[in-house]
Each structure stands twice: as C-alpha cells, then as structure tokens.
Enzyme design. Sequence first.
Site, PDB file in Angstrom:
ATOM      1  N   HIS A 168       3.251   3.269  -3.600  1.00  0.00           N
ATOM      2  CA  HIS A 168       2.575   1.987  -3.853  1.00  0.00           C
ATOM      3  C   HIS A 168       1.287   1.816  -3.049  1.00  0.00           C
ATOM      4  O   HIS A 168       0.493   0.943  -3.354  1.00  0.00           O
ATOM      5  CB  HIS A 168       3.528   0.832  -3.521  1.00  0.00           C
ATOM      6  CG  HIS A 168       4.644   0.700  -4.524  1.00  0.00           C
ATOM      7  ND1 HIS A 168       4.629  -0.226  -5.545  1.00  0.00           N
ATOM      8  CD2 HIS A 168       5.793   1.402  -4.685  1.00  0.00           C
ATOM      9  CE1 HIS A 168       5.721  -0.104  -6.277  1.00  0.00           C
ATOM     10  NE2 HIS A 168       6.452   0.877  -5.779  1.00  0.00           N
ATOM     11  N   ASP A 178      -6.341  -0.658   0.032  1.00  0.00           N
ATOM     12  CA  ASP A 178      -5.150  -1.206  -0.606  1.00  0.00           C
ATOM     13  C   ASP A 178      -4.744  -0.284  -1.746  1.00  0.00           C
ATOM     14  O   ASP A 178      -5.615   0.231  -2.458  1.00  0.00           O
ATOM     15  CB  ASP A 178      -5.468  -2.607  -1.162  1.00  0.00           C
ATOM     16  CG  ASP A 178      -4.308  -3.573  -0.980  1.00  0.00           C
ATOM     17  OD1 ASP A 178      -3.155  -3.120  -1.000  1.00  0.00           O
ATOM     18  OD2 ASP A 178      -4.571  -4.783  -0.825  1.00  0.00           O
TER      19      ASP A 178
HETATM   20  P1  ADQ Z   1       1.373  -5.630  -0.713  1.00  0.00           P
HETATM   21  O1  ADQ Z   1       0.667  -4.962   0.424  1.00  0.00           O
HETATM   22  O2  ADQ Z   1       2.409  -6.586  -0.338  1.00  0.00           O
HETATM   23  O3  ADQ Z   1       1.973  -4.588  -1.741  1.00  0.00           O
HETATM   24  P2  ADQ Z   1      -0.083  -6.963  -2.982  1.00  0.00           P
HETATM   25  O4  ADQ Z   1      -0.243  -5.944  -4.030  1.00  0.00           O
HETATM   26  O5  ADQ Z   1      -1.263  -7.877  -2.889  1.00  0.00           O
HETATM   27  O6  ADQ Z   1       0.151  -6.361  -1.530  1.00  0.00           O
HETATM   28  O7  ADQ Z   1       1.191  -7.807  -3.311  1.00  0.00           O
HETATM   29  C1  ADQ Z   1       1.521  -8.949  -2.586  1.00  0.00           C
HETATM   30  C2  ADQ Z   1       2.446  -9.824  -3.438  1.00  0.00           C
HETATM   31  O8  ADQ Z   1       2.979 -10.835  -2.603  1.00  0.00           O
HETATM   32  C3  ADQ Z   1       1.711 -10.495  -4.591  1.00  0.00           C
HETATM   33  O9  ADQ Z   1       2.514 -10.484  -5.731  1.00  0.00           O
HETATM   34  C4  ADQ Z   1       1.493 -11.925  -4.073  1.00  0.00           C
HETATM   35  O10 ADQ Z   1       1.529 -12.908  -5.081  1.00  0.00           O
HETATM   36  C5  ADQ Z   1       2.673 -12.102  -3.147  1.00  0.00           C
HETATM   37  N1  ADQ Z   1       2.290 -13.029  -2.057  1.00  0.00           N
HETATM   38  C6  ADQ Z   1       1.285 -12.899  -1.174  1.00  0.00           C
HETATM   39  N2  ADQ Z   1       1.217 -13.962  -0.370  1.00  0.00           N
HETATM   40  C7  ADQ Z   1       2.184 -14.789  -0.751  1.00  0.00           C
HETATM   41  C8  ADQ Z   1       2.628 -16.072  -0.318  1.00  0.00           C
HETATM   42  N3  ADQ Z   1       2.037 -16.734   0.677  1.00  0.00           N
HETATM   43  N4  ADQ Z   1       3.674 -16.609  -0.959  1.00  0.00           N
HETATM   44  C9  ADQ Z   1       4.289 -15.953  -1.963  1.00  0.00           C
HETATM   45  N5  ADQ Z   1       3.916 -14.762  -2.422  1.00  0.00           N
HETATM   46  C10 ADQ Z   1       2.881 -14.179  -1.823  1.00  0.00           C
HETATM   47  C11 ADQ Z   1       2.079  -3.141  -1.801  1.00  0.00           C
HETATM   48  C12 ADQ Z   1       0.758  -2.387  -1.669  1.00  0.00           C
HETATM   49  C13 ADQ Z   1      -0.227  -2.889  -2.708  1.00  0.00           C
HETATM   50  C14 ADQ Z   1       0.379  -2.752  -4.107  1.00  0.00           C
HETATM   51  C15 ADQ Z   1       1.769  -3.362  -4.162  1.00  0.00           C
HETATM   52  C16 ADQ Z   1       2.468  -3.059  -5.480  1.00  0.00           C
HETATM   53  O11 ADQ Z   1       0.220  -2.527  -0.359  1.00  0.00           O
HETATM   54  O12 ADQ Z   1      -1.449  -2.168  -2.638  1.00  0.00           O
HETATM   55  O13 ADQ Z   1      -0.463  -3.427  -5.033  1.00  0.00           O
HETATM   56  O14 ADQ Z   1       2.598  -2.858  -3.122  1.00  0.00           O
HETATM   57  O15 ADQ Z   1       2.449  -1.712  -5.809  1.00  0.00           O
END
Ligand code: ADQ
Length: 477
Positions: free
Chosen positions: A158, A366
Amino acid sequence: MHLRRLVVISNRVAIPDAGKAAAGGLAVALHAAFQAYQGLWFGWSGKVSAHPAVHPKIIDKGQVQYAVMDLTSLDRQEYYNGFANRALWPIMHYRIGLSEFSRADYAGYLRVNRSFASALAHLIQPDDLVWVHDYHLIPLASELRAIGITNPIGYFHHIPWPAPEVFGALPGSTELLRVIPDYDLVGVQTERDADNLRRSLVQELGAAHRRVDLLDVGSRRVRIKNIPIGIDVNGFQQAAQRSDSTRLLKQTIAGLGSRKLIIGVDRLDYSKGIPERMEAFERFLVSHPDQRGRVTYLQIAPTSRSEVPEYATLSRDVNETLGRINGSLGEPGWVPIHYVTSTYSRAVLARLYRLARVGLVTPMRDGMNLVAKEYVAAQDPRDPGVLILSKFAGAAEELTDALIVNPNDKVEVAEAIQHALHMSREERDARWQAMLKILWNSDVSRWAAAFIKDLAASKATRARSRMMLAKKDSADR
Ligand code: ADQ
C-alpha cells in the site's frame, strides 16, 4: 460456477460493527473485496496479552469469517512499532535518516510473521486464493511456503516502493527481497513503484525479465504489477449530498461566513508533510495579504503511532508551527489555521470535503493517498473545488488534472493555492470532470476484482513456469 474462497491477511482486521460503516480506506477496500467472495480475514486483534493463544479467535459474520490473534507486548514493540514502523516505513517513504534498524526488532518481525503463518496454515483450504496486505507482512508467503502451502499467494504493497539505492540502505534489505518471489503476484500503487521493485530484484538477486512485469528469480516466477487502489466513489458522492448536520459541520459553516475553506485531512504522519503545508499556507498569506481574513485552512490530523518517538516529535513540530503562524498572522475574529485531531465518520468528512474550495493534499511521499480521491468524489457537480496534489503521492500518476506541486517548494504550493482560489468555474469544472472519470475507472470494487483476477490466473502461470524452469534446468545440466 464454483466460487473460490478468498483469504485476506492484514496487520489489523476491521471486524464490522453492527450499524457502523467501515472507517479507514483499507477497511473499505477489503470489505469491497469480500462483496464478491466468501472467505476469511486474518490478522492481529490489536490487543496485547501476556500469553497469546496459539490458535486465532474466530468470529463468524456470515459471508466472512474473521480470525484474530493477540500479540505479546514484546511482539508489538519489535514487529509493529520497531521494524515495521521505525525501520521499514521511513525507508519506504525515502526517509533513510529516520530509519532505525535493530536486529532484535527484525527478529521480532520475522517471529510474528512465522507465528501468523503457522496459525493461518490450518485455516487455508486447497482451492483458496490468499491475499496478503502491506509492509508488516512481507515475509508471510515465504513462511507459508516453508510449511507446504502451495496456493496462489498475492501481496499488495500500500505504501511506496523506493528506488533500489534507497531500499538498499536498509540492513537486511536483500533478505527481504529474497522472499518476494514466494508471491505469485505483487501489486503496487504506481508504475514508479513497480519499476523500483523490479530493478531491485534484477540488481540485487539477478532476476531475469520474462516480460516487463514478469520476473524469474532462480526457479521462482513473480509478477509485479501496478494496480492502483480506488475508493468507493458512489459511497462518497452519496455521503457528500446528505443534508443532516453535526456539531462540527454547523460550527464550520457558521465560522466560515463568506470565507473560502481550504482542507487537509491526514493521519498525523511525517510522510504527509503537515508542517511544510502549514508553512506554504503562511507563505501564501504573506505573499497575498489581501487574502488575509478571506480564507480558512482546516487541518484534520488524528494522531497515530504515538508510541513511536518520531511521531511525538512531529506532533510538537505541528503545534509549534501552527501556534507561530496563527499568532503572527491571525487577527481578532480570524484564525488562519484550524487544527483538529479527532477522527470523523465518512459522512462528516465527505461533507467537509464538499464545503472546501481547495483540497490541499501535499504529502512528501505517499503510496496512493485516498484523501485526494475522496475530495474529488465529494465535490458538488454544480460548483466543484480544486485539488492541489503533491507530485510524490501515488494519486498524482492518475489525477493529472489536479494542480500538481512539489511539496518541498513552499512558493510553488503558495502560488497553487492562489491559483486554486481564483480559478474560473469552467476550468474547475473541466479538471474535476476529468478526474472523476478516472476515479470511476479505478473504483475500489474494480481494484479488488482486478487483483483477484490476476492472482487467480497466476496459478496456471505458476504451474507452467515450474515445468519450463525445470526443463531449462535439466537442459543446462
Ligand atoms: P494512509 O497512510 O492511512 O494509508 P490515506 O490513503 O490518505 O493514507 O488513507 C487515509 C484514510 O483514513 C482515508 O480513507 C481517510 O478518509 C481516513 N481518515 C483520515 N483522517 C481521518 C479522520 N480524521 N477521521 C476519519 N477518517 C480519516 C495507506 C497508505 C496510502 C494508501 C492507503 C491505501 O499510506 O498511501 O493510499 O494505505 O492503500
């Protein structure tokens, strides 16, 4: 038609809570995978106990069984906080200087992978497709193969896979590369990640290309493919249109008045570039003083991994940067940056995304960044906002109609904010339409289906490649 079972393994397991929607992106993605398959989801319970049971606890939820195991506190320290989050995570995000390798942590990482494999092996049936997720579990296939599991096993990474020179800086990196060909299929988020991993296998292990995406490593064959993760586009669109309100939404709307909203939503992680983003916003306000009092930047950043020292340092940095900027540029009645650390439901996030004229997504690195995609999906078709996106987010490979920026360049990010706030309705519309089309093409259900299809096909390839490699071996002798 006989439907095969799907066995998913991830560090944390999201057991559905009656009535509650799955929260994080990974949870939504894996629940989407199970919509079409019966199966099993295996992983850490998130709990620590002094004497964890050898067999997992099984929770039956109809179509899907959940199997979870506790860890000892030493396991959590070495496997999770230690090797996965202090050594691998920074290296994978190109932060060699932050990577803290310890042999004890690495041994703990291998130990947990081995104990997961031996607990899981009893639960795998001959026809199952096995799908492993993320950097906590890279050696799992190798441990499963060692105890006789011959099923197709796939791995989805991921987070970014860095260039060979960066990955090679991690002690033990060659050993980790050696376990990769025990997977039949390795999925990564971007073509850049796929290329990096393939080059590491060629340079370090002498892997030979059969095709661009297919490599032979000794007698093993692995396919490394770019399969970018998507979101539940429909779910976000629906949630963004709802009219019910919460306290946060009411307060945000009341506090905004006629001001425009800029939004950032991230886990509190140094890879997300939060202090750098605040400084770029500061630069914007300094360069465009007429904008003071006319915009508000809301940063939502729930704390994560607080047991890892680098995250405590980051939290202090963010608070200092925020205090300095609000103190020096704020005015009575206007706070430039609002900062909250709570988690919110998808419904609330979707509404906030829709309220925001600008989505500011500027990670230093990311894998994908789902927030970028969620922001686009949640926009109002009658008046869409603008996405500012770091060139170092995997999403930038797909969302080329965002305003793409280098997050290290504060002037560039500041000018992108100015451009976004003043962009014509026609330009916003054209960019948004183009990005939405791409989101639909890689919707989360399509992503899961694409990976599973390639994994299922790999069994035939595996059998064929074994035969061919065996023939080649005997011809060489
Ligand atoms: P993350 O590093 O966690 O994921 P991201 O892809 O942005 O990063 O996903 C975060 C998730 O958490 C999003 O669905 C977002 O809506 C949710 N989120 C963030 N802040 C929140 C809050 N305050 N309340 C509720 N929900 C919240 C890892 C990798 C990424 C990759 C994903 C999926 O680091 O690059 O995109 O896995 O493969």
